[in-house]
Scaffold this active site. Structure first.
Site, PDB file in Angstrom:
ATOM      1  N   GLY A  14       8.524  -1.003  -4.355  1.00  0.00           N
ATOM      2  CA  GLY A  14       9.933  -0.740  -4.605  1.00  0.00           C
ATOM      3  C   GLY A  14      10.426   0.558  -3.974  1.00  0.00           C
ATOM      4  O   GLY A  14      11.597   0.667  -3.611  1.00  0.00           O
ATOM      5  N   ASN A  15       9.512   1.537  -3.796  1.00  0.00           N
ATOM      6  CA  ASN A  15       9.951   2.835  -3.276  1.00  0.00           C
ATOM      7  C   ASN A  15      10.314   2.786  -1.787  1.00  0.00           C
ATOM      8  O   ASN A  15      10.885   3.735  -1.269  1.00  0.00           O
ATOM      9  CB  ASN A  15       8.888   3.906  -3.530  1.00  0.00           C
ATOM     10  CG  ASN A  15       7.615   3.630  -2.781  1.00  0.00           C
ATOM     11  OD1 ASN A  15       7.091   2.523  -2.829  1.00  0.00           O
ATOM     12  ND2 ASN A  15       7.129   4.611  -2.069  1.00  0.00           N
ATOM     13  N   LYS A 132       6.360  -9.117 -19.313  1.00  0.00           N
ATOM     14  CA  LYS A 132       6.990  -8.305 -18.265  1.00  0.00           C
ATOM     15  C   LYS A 132       8.409  -7.918 -18.680  1.00  0.00           C
ATOM     16  O   LYS A 132       9.300  -8.770 -18.755  1.00  0.00           O
ATOM     17  CB  LYS A 132       7.001  -9.127 -16.968  1.00  0.00           C
ATOM     18  CG  LYS A 132       7.681  -8.457 -15.818  1.00  0.00           C
ATOM     19  CD  LYS A 132       6.799  -7.445 -15.120  1.00  0.00           C
ATOM     20  CE  LYS A 132       7.574  -6.726 -14.035  1.00  0.00           C
ATOM     21  NZ  LYS A 132       6.951  -5.525 -13.560  1.00  0.00           N
ATOM     22  N   LYS A 211       4.527  -9.110  -7.109  1.00  0.00           N
ATOM     23  CA  LYS A 211       4.676  -9.264  -5.654  1.00  0.00           C
ATOM     24  C   LYS A 211       3.370  -9.000  -4.904  1.00  0.00           C
ATOM     25  O   LYS A 211       3.143  -9.562  -3.831  1.00  0.00           O
ATOM     26  CB  LYS A 211       5.807  -8.381  -5.104  1.00  0.00           C
ATOM     27  CG  LYS A 211       5.549  -6.883  -5.163  1.00  0.00           C
ATOM     28  CD  LYS A 211       5.416  -6.256  -3.794  1.00  0.00           C
ATOM     29  CE  LYS A 211       5.030  -4.812  -3.799  1.00  0.00           C
ATOM     30  NZ  LYS A 211       4.524  -4.102  -4.919  1.00  0.00           N
ATOM     31  N   LYS A 273      -2.511  -4.375  -7.483  1.00  0.00           N
ATOM     32  CA  LYS A 273      -2.718  -4.053  -6.058  1.00  0.00           C
ATOM     33  C   LYS A 273      -4.197  -4.202  -5.702  1.00  0.00           C
ATOM     34  O   LYS A 273      -4.556  -4.790  -4.684  1.00  0.00           O
ATOM     35  CB  LYS A 273      -2.266  -2.623  -5.738  1.00  0.00           C
ATOM     36  CG  LYS A 273      -0.773  -2.449  -5.936  1.00  0.00           C
ATOM     37  CD  LYS A 273      -0.305  -1.067  -5.513  1.00  0.00           C
ATOM     38  CE  LYS A 273       1.066  -0.767  -6.068  1.00  0.00           C
ATOM     39  NZ  LYS A 273       2.100  -1.749  -5.749  1.00  0.00           N
TER      40      LYS A 273
HETATM   41  P1  ADP Z   1       5.032  -0.401  -6.331  1.00  0.00           P
HETATM   42  O1  ADP Z   1       6.487  -0.290  -6.595  1.00  0.00           O
HETATM   43  O2  ADP Z   1       4.638   0.052  -4.975  1.00  0.00           O
HETATM   44  O3  ADP Z   1       4.437  -1.748  -6.709  1.00  0.00           O
HETATM   45  P2  ADP Z   1       3.838   0.726  -8.760  1.00  0.00           P
HETATM   46  O4  ADP Z   1       4.622   1.772  -9.476  1.00  0.00           O
HETATM   47  O5  ADP Z   1       3.784  -0.642  -9.327  1.00  0.00           O
HETATM   48  O6  ADP Z   1       4.368   0.722  -7.256  1.00  0.00           O
HETATM   49  O7  ADP Z   1       2.334   1.241  -8.553  1.00  0.00           O
HETATM   50  C1  ADP Z   1       2.055   2.474  -7.929  1.00  0.00           C
HETATM   51  C2  ADP Z   1       1.825   3.547  -8.985  1.00  0.00           C
HETATM   52  O8  ADP Z   1       0.594   3.301  -9.667  1.00  0.00           O
HETATM   53  C3  ADP Z   1       1.649   4.948  -8.469  1.00  0.00           C
HETATM   54  O9  ADP Z   1       2.878   5.585  -8.249  1.00  0.00           O
HETATM   55  C4  ADP Z   1       0.830   5.627  -9.575  1.00  0.00           C
HETATM   56  O10 ADP Z   1       1.693   6.381 -10.418  1.00  0.00           O
HETATM   57  C5  ADP Z   1       0.277   4.476 -10.398  1.00  0.00           C
HETATM   58  N1  ADP Z   1      -1.169   4.479 -10.639  1.00  0.00           N
HETATM   59  C6  ADP Z   1      -1.733   4.101 -11.811  1.00  0.00           C
HETATM   60  N2  ADP Z   1      -3.071   4.146 -11.739  1.00  0.00           N
HETATM   61  C7  ADP Z   1      -3.386   4.539 -10.484  1.00  0.00           C
HETATM   62  C8  ADP Z   1      -4.631   4.744  -9.807  1.00  0.00           C
HETATM   63  N3  ADP Z   1      -5.804   4.523 -10.404  1.00  0.00           N
HETATM   64  N4  ADP Z   1      -4.586   5.170  -8.526  1.00  0.00           N
HETATM   65  C9  ADP Z   1      -3.407   5.380  -7.903  1.00  0.00           C
HETATM   66  N5  ADP Z   1      -2.196   5.182  -8.494  1.00  0.00           N
HETATM   67  C10 ADP Z   1      -2.164   4.767  -9.781  1.00  0.00           C
HETATM   68 MG    MG Z   2       4.308  -2.632  -8.686  1.00  0.00          MG
END
Ligand code: ADP
Ligand code: MG
Length: 324
Positions: A14-15, A132, A211, A273
């Site tokens: 999303g970023n 969710k 996603k 992820k």
């Molecule tokens: P996106 O919008 O890219 O899907 P998310 O917010 O869903 O992003 O996931 C990314 C976030 O996951 C990072 O900004 C971080 O704060 C968080 N995060 C949680 N656990 C971890 C981890 N083990 N390693 C890296 N990031 C993590």
């Molecule tokens: Mg996400």
């Protein structure tokens, strides 16, 4: 066309469109897309590209808009999802076009946004336990007048929907044809529009698909050579948020699966992820990487992000050698 290029699928978080703390005006989203699209434009010289993306804040805003107006009929979630695939596809296309023109290769590159459905199982246990949260926050009184499944959070009540597992991308054949012609394809927006099979038809359902997991299914179905999940962190870390935090660089499948079992990657952020990239690498033996949005080109070169390596890859190569 030219010689076959390797296929690179990039899932944008999303970023890429709205950064933390921003309201997300149209111009902010287009501005934010500049950096990712610059990298896409450069990579398009050597790779056939597929772009997928999230849609959380955009869905949230559309729901808020429709909740604040009684005169216009409310659209179901599947149509809201389709609306975001259109708006985000448009923003990606227009910023990509600008960059391609700036570097003078717009005549050589073709791109297209595809509305994408993703098949889910109507018996997926997620439908019995929606988790969710989506859309606006409500007061207790507002929540009691609404027929949605609700969850109580610190900021009020929020609607929750199911997040079933993606099984297959309905438009995979169309996507394959387009990438064979070296189109850059923007698809699977927001994890795709969830549909179930009803006899000979597809029917949209009130759910959202992760996603990263949907992108992983697509990457496997089209047999991508590299699958990248781009977000706002340098990679997957162990001991996230603690002093001993460490971003993983090259890890084997069994190592990352072990870290996942130990609980280093939370559901709803890093968990999907890691799951998405690990299952892709396991299934295809190809490269899967989690990296920062700014580091995509570096990650492709093997110089950034968390890259999951499949140990068995060598034996696969050996098998091919033996066959020859
Ligand atoms: P996106 O919008 O890219 O899907 P998310 O917010 O869903 O992003 O996931 C990314 C976030 O996951 C990072 O900004 C971080 O704060 C968080 N995060 C949680 N656990 C971890 C981890 N083990 N390693 C890296 N990031 C993590
Ligand atoms: Mg996400």
């Amino acid at each position: 066309m030219t010689d076959k290029k390797p296929i690179l699928l990039i899932a944008f978080g999303g970023n890429a469109l709205i950064q933390k703390g921003q309201p997300g005006t149209a111009s902010q989203q287009i501005e934010n897309l500049k950096l990712p699209m610059k990298q896409i434009a450069e990579l398009s010289k050597d790779y056939t590209l597929i772009i997928t993306h999230g849609n959380g804040p955009q869905v949230g805003n559309l729901l808020l808009q429709q909740e604040s107006c009684e005169e216009v009929p409310k659209m179901p979630l599947e149509i809201i999802g389709a609306m975001t695939q259109g708006q985000i596809g448009y923003m990606i296309e227009s910023s990509l076009n600008t960059v391609l023109m700036e570097i003078g290769i717009n005549e050589q590159q073709y791109f297209v946004t595809m509305i994408t459905y993703v098949v889910v199982d109507e018996n997926d246990p997620a439908f019995r336990n929606p988790t969710k949260p989506i859309g606006p926050f409500y007061t207790e009184e507002e929540a009691s007048n609404l027929s949605y499944n609700m969850v109580k959070t610190d900021k009020g009540y929020r609607r929750v929907v199911a997040s079933p597992k993606p099984l297959s991308i309905v438009e995979r054949r169309e996507i394959k044809k387009l990438i064979e012609m070296d189109f850059i394809v923007i698809c699977c927006g927001g994890g795709g529009i969830p549909v179930i099979h009803k006899e000979r038809k597809f029917r949209g359902v009130e759910a959202v698909i992760d996603k990263d997991l949907a992108s992983s299914v697509l990457a496997r179905e089209i047999n991508a050579d590299i699958f990248i999940v781009a977000s706002d962190v340098k990679g997957a870390a162990v001991h996230w948020g603690k002093p001993e935090q460490r971003i993983l660089q090259k890890v084997t499948l069994s190592e990352i699966d072990e870290y996942a079992k130990e609980g280093h990657f939370p559901a709803g952020s890093m968990g999907p992820k890691v799951e998405a990239v690990a299952r892709f690498s396991q299934n295809t033996g190809n490269r899967g990487i989690i990296c920062h949005l700014e580091d995509i080109e570096k990650a492709v070169r093997g110089d950034a992000g968390t890259e999951i390596r499949v140990k068995a890859q060598k034996s696969l190569e050996e098998k091919c050698q033996r066959k020859k």
